[in-house]
Design a protein around this motif. Structure first.
Motif, PDB file in Angstrom:
ATOM      1  N   UNK A  74       0.950  -1.130  -0.083  1.00  0.00           N
ATOM      2  CA  UNK A  74      -0.119   0.013   0.083  1.00  0.00           C
ATOM      3  C   UNK A  74       0.759   1.433   0.037  1.00  0.00           C
ATOM      4  N   UNK A 109       5.177   0.611  -4.959  1.00  0.00           N
ATOM      5  CA  UNK A 109       3.581   0.442  -4.834  1.00  0.00           C
ATOM      6  C   UNK A 109       3.232  -0.786  -5.427  1.00  0.00           C
ATOM      7  N   UNK A 126      -9.231 -14.293  -1.940  1.00  0.00           N
ATOM      8  CA  UNK A 126      -9.477 -12.885  -2.380  1.00  0.00           C
ATOM      9  C   UNK A 126      -9.955 -12.051  -1.306  1.00  0.00           C
ATOM     10  N   UNK A 127     -10.926 -12.729  -0.595  1.00  0.00           N
ATOM     11  CA  UNK A 127     -11.517 -12.243   0.620  1.00  0.00           C
ATOM     12  C   UNK A 127     -10.598 -12.188   1.824  1.00  0.00           C
ATOM     13  N   UNK A 164      -7.998  -9.369   1.982  1.00  0.00           N
ATOM     14  CA  UNK A 164      -8.445  -8.301   2.610  1.00  0.00           C
ATOM     15  C   UNK A 164      -7.987  -8.057   4.279  1.00  0.00           C
ATOM     16  N   UNK A 203      -6.286  -5.051 -11.989  1.00  0.00           N
ATOM     17  CA  UNK A 203      -6.347  -3.733 -11.292  1.00  0.00           C
ATOM     18  C   UNK A 203      -4.537  -3.962 -10.461  1.00  0.00           C
ATOM     19  N   UNK A 256      -4.960   2.526 -12.730  1.00  0.00           N
ATOM     20  CA  UNK A 256      -4.520   0.989 -12.973  1.00  0.00           C
ATOM     21  C   UNK A 256      -5.568   0.083 -13.305  1.00  0.00           C
ATOM     22  N   UNK A 282     -14.210  -9.768  -2.379  1.00  0.00           N
ATOM     23  CA  UNK A 282     -15.762  -9.706  -2.113  1.00  0.00           C
ATOM     24  C   UNK A 282     -16.048 -10.556  -0.781  1.00  0.00           C
ATOM     25  N   UNK A 283     -16.927  -9.729   0.035  1.00  0.00           N
ATOM     26  CA  UNK A 283     -17.247 -10.300   1.165  1.00  0.00           C
ATOM     27  C   UNK A 283     -18.365 -11.429   1.036  1.00  0.00           C
ATOM     28  N   UNK A 312     -16.209  -6.935  -5.536  1.00  0.00           N
ATOM     29  CA  UNK A 312     -14.757  -7.695  -5.907  1.00  0.00           C
ATOM     30  C   UNK A 312     -13.876  -6.858  -5.275  1.00  0.00           C
ATOM     31  N   UNK A 313     -13.748  -5.387  -5.243  1.00  0.00           N
ATOM     32  CA  UNK A 313     -12.815  -4.651  -4.775  1.00  0.00           C
ATOM     33  C   UNK A 313     -13.118  -4.276  -3.160  1.00  0.00           C
ATOM     34  N   UNK A 314     -14.056  -4.965  -2.754  1.00  0.00           N
ATOM     35  CA  UNK A 314     -14.603  -4.471  -1.127  1.00  0.00           C
ATOM     36  C   UNK A 314     -14.992  -2.904  -1.125  1.00  0.00           C
ATOM     37  N   UNK A 354     -11.554   4.021  -6.261  1.00  0.00           N
ATOM     38  CA  UNK A 354     -11.289   2.666  -6.724  1.00  0.00           C
ATOM     39  C   UNK A 354     -10.240   1.995  -6.146  1.00  0.00           C
ATOM     40  N   UNK A 355      -9.315   2.820  -5.675  1.00  0.00           N
ATOM     41  CA  UNK A 355      -8.118   1.906  -5.165  1.00  0.00           C
ATOM     42  C   UNK A 355      -8.316   2.219  -3.361  1.00  0.00           C
ATOM     43  N   UNK A 356      -8.621   1.124  -2.988  1.00  0.00           N
ATOM     44  CA  UNK A 356      -9.034   1.283  -1.208  1.00  0.00           C
ATOM     45  C   UNK A 356      -7.804   1.562  -0.480  1.00  0.00           C
ATOM     46  N   UNK A 357      -6.626   1.653  -1.050  1.00  0.00           N
ATOM     47  CA  UNK A 357      -5.595   2.266  -0.090  1.00  0.00           C
ATOM     48  C   UNK A 357      -5.492   3.684  -0.021  1.00  0.00           C
TER      49      UNK A 357
END
Lengths: 730, 318
Positions: free
Chosen positions: A57, A108, A124-125, A128, A272, A654, B1-2, B39-41, B123-126
């Motif tokens: 990040x 990054x 994927x989940x 996070x 992405x 991106x 995705x939750x 998908x990107x949460x 769109x970028x969660x960071x």
């Protein structure tokens, strides 16, 4: 087999299969979905678990702490790879930053973890839920701001001949301009992907990689295991454009993950993540100075390039073509490298020339105008039949730039162009035409193959050559068919497996010529064996119609192969012909654009080009290569740019919604002509590369057409609406 | 995705009731935006209520001569509808300027109104983003903002509304028909449907928890010449840098709505009032209060130029 003297007449010259347009032999498998790509190897690794990469990040700094507890406790999670548990990793010699980062972070989205789970969604989940505390450090992300810090990156960075400063100073006409090109993303269709499986200490990677033998070496080096324990399999590749020349994080993480969880693991880098995690074409700042007499004959030409990369990285060699393309006794080129902390820069389709010509060919258009010489004629006046840095003792092996310019201009209707900008209107469109030269080096690489005839007389070719969508399968089959006198349907081609002989691989547009030359070498060896088996003198035997013939006698390939078949293996190795002769491919791009009189929207109305690249092995797939590359040239001219956020140090746009590449509606009629040419100093195939030639100069032709349409001279790519409006207002 | 639970709703009232009673529930129709965000949460619904089978897929005349468009009418079908093409051509043209054929086949009328911004920092969660995470800051304002809004923005957010369809709906004074969790139906004028970011950019519409869009109603046809002009970085499949929806009357009066430049589909009465004075005056009125960044200040000129182009074409036809 060694290629160290120019090729004489040989079996390829028959041209019964080679040089004929063929559909790609792997086409049916691809359109029916039966050609498996790296992430779809259910056949080879049916129980693969799923890995999801976690990217950094921050752009620079350190990981202070990682908390994996929540991720580990998430449903279906089998394991998590991080720097803390991956063991000591080496670094490949071809990637600049470690492919698994931590605790140090170099850019990054650098991979810092792989979460492995029983399903894709669970992986994927859970990814996070990986908590990472970073200690961010200041980085440098702005090429323009740091241009003055550029250093000479060493080897071949600078060249000079004659007295550039003196020649330029006294030139009657001078061009001295600054041009910029942005960072580009490869944007190939298939993401970087790997399925990895261990069998004891033997590792197999079903992956998407352009260079199999390089990849084996890099994987072995990174994981600290013997090369013999690594197998790479990459039969189908959904595009690469240079982004898959090298092993990337997907392969290393999949291997580490499979080891950790004790079952196969597959990893695809998500769309992405690709622009910041993998490589990109670096941005450039270029200064071009051309001094000419009033007729446009060049006396002095200088090209300086600044680009950035991570510490230990390399420059974008955008002055490359300026060393060879135009005449002039007084010359200089220079590359300067600025250390930046953006993601890793590296090769993208025609590294060097693709962006070098974006600048140089605008400069030539500016010179043409300054001298009041037609831009096509200007380039013809400055043609040179030898390497202008080395002098006449190093001629080009073949060079048909002038023919390309003349033929291309005729076909395009160049004579109708009004040299005065802003004169032609068609409704709401201002219409203009532009020209640019195309130039790309011809590289040759050692390449091997194994070729056999089975008991049924079928020909089988095996080589670790890759087909990145270019048509390698088909030209390899054509070569084998031509050499052994069979039809294309009688040849089976197997590619992209490290168990096969090492080939040239796909890169730098060297693949087609080099890999088929390797097949040629192996086929010559097989012909000798077959002739011997038949009892015919090898140099008199004829191979045609599935037969080996001598005068009125003949025997079938099947009977000579016997029950066990007959095999031969050889490689084509190169002497110093590429030192004694400059080898390159040439072309001319023509473009007509319309620019909206109010909104400055640009539409390419037609494109045409003529290209000379030695023997064209398969005119159908070669044309596809050229029009695809011209399309990429339109992208570079009008829309492609990774936007750098110089505060956070990353490419902001991106994904494929925000990183623009041309869509069908952007691309008009594209006419491609190939100029007849055989290059006997390039290889026994008398072919040269063609996969990258089409991008070289294409974007500059668009830029020059915009100038002709509007009188607006833009030198900062891409030439977007906002820049055109600003230039208009200025 | 939750992970989420899923139900297929069979009638509107039940769908609204379910949405009102489950914390974190969301409706899903075409899913062309929501699924990507999940998908990107960026969106993390706990429960999805599939509304595709509610039968809200008809286009019918209203008693006063307008048109009621079911919330589930697909963009493709709406663009191709005879009545829409004849009486509300600007809507058809706006729809066809958006997305791709595949997406328009899935995307619905209601969903299109609810699509979220394309701001890259969203769109970028960071990255910081007040819209995605209240109070986290705005990455875009000092960052890359070339595509973002210049009207209706706030100190908290400069995100643009990405829809083409909604711009035409705004021009046509559509109303958004809804039913709330307690079964009450209401009609929201489209002008009030999308909220300006202010201090709460995460609140994007006037919809209350559980409230579902049932249809969009257009008033009776207004005649005139309908145009939709979208300017973007490539010829197709890109969001607008600037778009203009307009209806010109024979007497030179006109109405205008704008896309690509606003925090919501943009319309100002003063711009319409300036119609007879020409493109420059319309642009000036429309852009009143515009707040630009170094990256997106070109949009002001581009609005004027796009209008100029429309006027020029209108004159050419006259």
């Amino acid at each position: 087999m060694k290629f160290d003297t120019p090729a004489g007449p040989n079996p390829i010259d028959r041209g019964r299969v080679i040089g004929i347009p063929h559909d790609r032999i792997d086409g049916a498998a691809k359109v029916t979905g039966s050609a498996p790509y790296a992430y779809e190897r259910h056949d080879a690794a049916p129980n693969a678990a799923y890995g999801w990469m976690v990217g950094s990040a921050i752009a620079k700094g350190r990981i202070a702490a990682m908390d994996l507890r929540a991720a580990e406790a998430a449903p279906g999670v089998l394991g998590i790879v991080t720097h803390a548990n991956a063991g000591k990793l080496g670094k490949g010699s071809m990637n600049t930053a470690p492919l698994l980062g931590g605790p140090q972070v170099d850019h990054y989205e650098q991979a810092v973890a792989l979460v492995i789970a029983d399903t894709f969604e669970n992986a994927r989940d859970a990814a996070k839920l990986v908590r990472i505390d970073y200690a961010a450090a200041d980085g440098r992300f702005d090429l323009a701001a740091d241009q003055a810090r550029g250093v000479n990156p060493g080897k071949d960075a600078d060249t000079a001949a004659g007295d550039f400063d003196g020649g330029f100073a006294k030139a009657a006409v001078k061009i001295d301009q600054r041009y910029t090109t942005p960072d580009h993303s490869h944007a190939m269709m298939e993401p970087h992907a790997t399925t990895a499986a261990w069998n004891g200490d033997k590792l197999t990677l079903w992956t998407s990689n352009q260079m199999i033998a390089w990849g084996v070496g890099e994987v072995a080096k990174t994981l600290g295991i013997p090369k013999d324990n690594v197998r790479l399999v990459s039969p189908y590749i959904g595009g690469g454009f240079g982004s898959k020349l090298f092993v990337r994080a997907d392969a290393i993480l999949a291997a580490l993950g499979a080891k950790q969880v004790g079952r196969p693991v597959k990893v695809a880098i998500a769309r992405h993540q690709i622009p910041n995690n993998t490589t990109h074409r670096p941005a450039t700042i270029q200064r071009i100075r051309i001094g000419a007499n009033k007729d446009g004959v060049i006396d002095a030409i200088g090209h300086e390039v600044w680009s950035g990369d991570l510490p230990g990285g390399g420059p974008e060699t955008a002055a490359q073509q300026t060393r060879l393309l135009y005449r002039g006794p007084n010359r200089m080129t220079a590359h300067r490298l600025v250390t930046l902390d953006l993601p890793e820069g590296n090769a993208m389709r025609a590294p060097g020339e693709a962006v070098g010509l974006l600048a140089l060919e605008i400069a030539m258009d500016e010179l043409a105008e300054a001298c009041n010489v037609d831009p096509v004629e200007l380039r013809i006046r400055n043609d040179v039949q030898y390497d202008p840095e080395a002098g006449p003792q190093r001629p080009f092996s073949s060079r048909k730039l002038v023919e390309c310019l003349r033929t291309g201009a005729d076909h395009f209707g160049w004579a109708k162009r009004d040299p005065k900008p802003g004169q032609v209107r068609d409704g709401r469109w201002m219409v203009g035409m532009g020209v640019a030269a195309a130039f790309r080096n011809n590289l040759v690489q050692k390449s091997g193959a194994r070729i056999g005839v089975d008991a049924k007389g079928r020909i089988i070719v095996e080589t670790d050559m890759t087909d990145i969508g270019t048509g390698s399968y088909t030209i390899v089959a054509q070569t084998a068919a031509e050499m052994l006198g069979v039809t294309l349907e009688q040849v089976t081609v197997r590619l992209g497996d490290s168990r096969f002989p090492v080939s040239a691989g796909s890169g730098g547009q060297w693949g087609a010529n080099s890999a088929t030359a390797g097949v040629y070498a192996a086929a010559m060896a097989l012909r000798a064996k077959l002739a011997e088996q038949a009892g015919y003198p090898a140099d008199q035997a004829l191979f045609e119609d599935g037969l080996v013939k001598l005068a009125n006698k003949s025997q079938t390939l099947a009977s000579l192969a016997g029950r066990d078949g007959l095999w031969a293996e050889d490689s084509m190795d190169y002497g110093d012909l590429d030192k004694r002769y400059a080898q390159a491919t040439f072309g001319a791009h023509f473009c007509e654009v319309g620019v909206d009189i109010d909104t400055a929207e640009v539409r390419v109305r037609r494109m045409g080009g003529a290209f000379a690249a030695g023997r064209i092995l398969n005119p159908k797939s070669a044309r596809s290569q050229v029009i695809g590359a011209m399309t990429m040239g339109v992208g570079a001219a009008l829309m492609e740019a990774l936007d750098v956020d110089t505060r956070f140090g990353f490419f902001v746009n991106h994904d494929m919604a925000e990183y623009m590449v041309p869509v069908h509606a952007d691309i008009p009629q594209q006419d491609v002509l190939f100029i007849d040419e055989l290059d006997d100093k390039s290889s026994p195939m008398k072919a040269k590369g063609v996969g990258e030639l089409g991008i070289c100069g294409a974007g500059a032709a668009v830029a020059n057409a915009i100038y002709n349409a509007t009188g607006l001279r833009l030198r900062d790519y891409p030439l977007t609406i906002d820049k055109l409006l600003k230039a208009q207002a200025a | 995705m939750r992970p989420f639970t899923y139900e297929r709703a069979t009638d509107v009232a039940a769908a609204a009731r379910a949405a009102g009673s489950v914390q974190g529930a969301r409706f899903i129709a075409g899913g062309t935006n929501l699924l990507d965000l999940m998908k990107l949460q960026i969106e993390t619904p706990t429960h999805l209520i599939d509304v595709n089978h509610l039968g809200l897929d008809r286009i019918e005349r209203t008693d006063d001569g307008g048109l009621r468009i079911g919330a589930l009418v697909r963009n493709t079908d709406l663009a191709a509808d005879k009545a829409v093409r004849r009486d509300y051509a600007v809507l058809s043209r706006a729809l066809l300027a958006g997305a791709s054929g595949q997406l328009r086949n899935k995307a619905t009328t209601g969903g299109n109104l609810l699509q979220r911004t394309r701001c890259p920092y969203f769109y970028d969660t960071r990255m910081p983003c007040n819209k995605r995470k209240a109070g986290s800051g705005c990455g875009a304002m000092q960052g890359m903002s070339r595509s973002l809004a210049i009207l209706g923005v706030s100190d908290a957010c400069i995100a643009q509304h990405p829809s083409d369809m909604a711009v035409a709906m705004r021009l046509l004074d559509a109303q958004v028909d809804t039913m709330s969790a307690d079964g009450v139906a209401r009609a929201i004028p489209i002008a009030d449907f999308h909220l300006l970011p202010g201090d709460t950019p995460h609140k994007e519409t006037a919809l209350k928890a559980g409230e579902i869009i049932t249809s969009v109603t257009l008033p009776k046809p207004i005649g005139g010449t309908h145009v939709y002009r979208k300017v973007r970085d490539r010829a197709s499949y890109a969001f607008a840098l600037v778009s203009v929806a307009a209806v010109f009357d024979k007497d030179g009066s006109a109405r205008f709505a704008f896309g690509g430049i606003g925090a919501k589909p943009w319309r100002t009465p003063t711009a319409d009032a300036a119609a007879k004075q020409g493109a420059k005056a319309v642009a000036e009125a429309a852009l009143s209060g515009a707040r630009t960044t170094h990256h997106n200040d070109f949009k002001k000129l581009l609005v004027e130029r796009t209008l100029t182009s429309l006027y020029r074409q209108r004159e050419a036809r006259a």
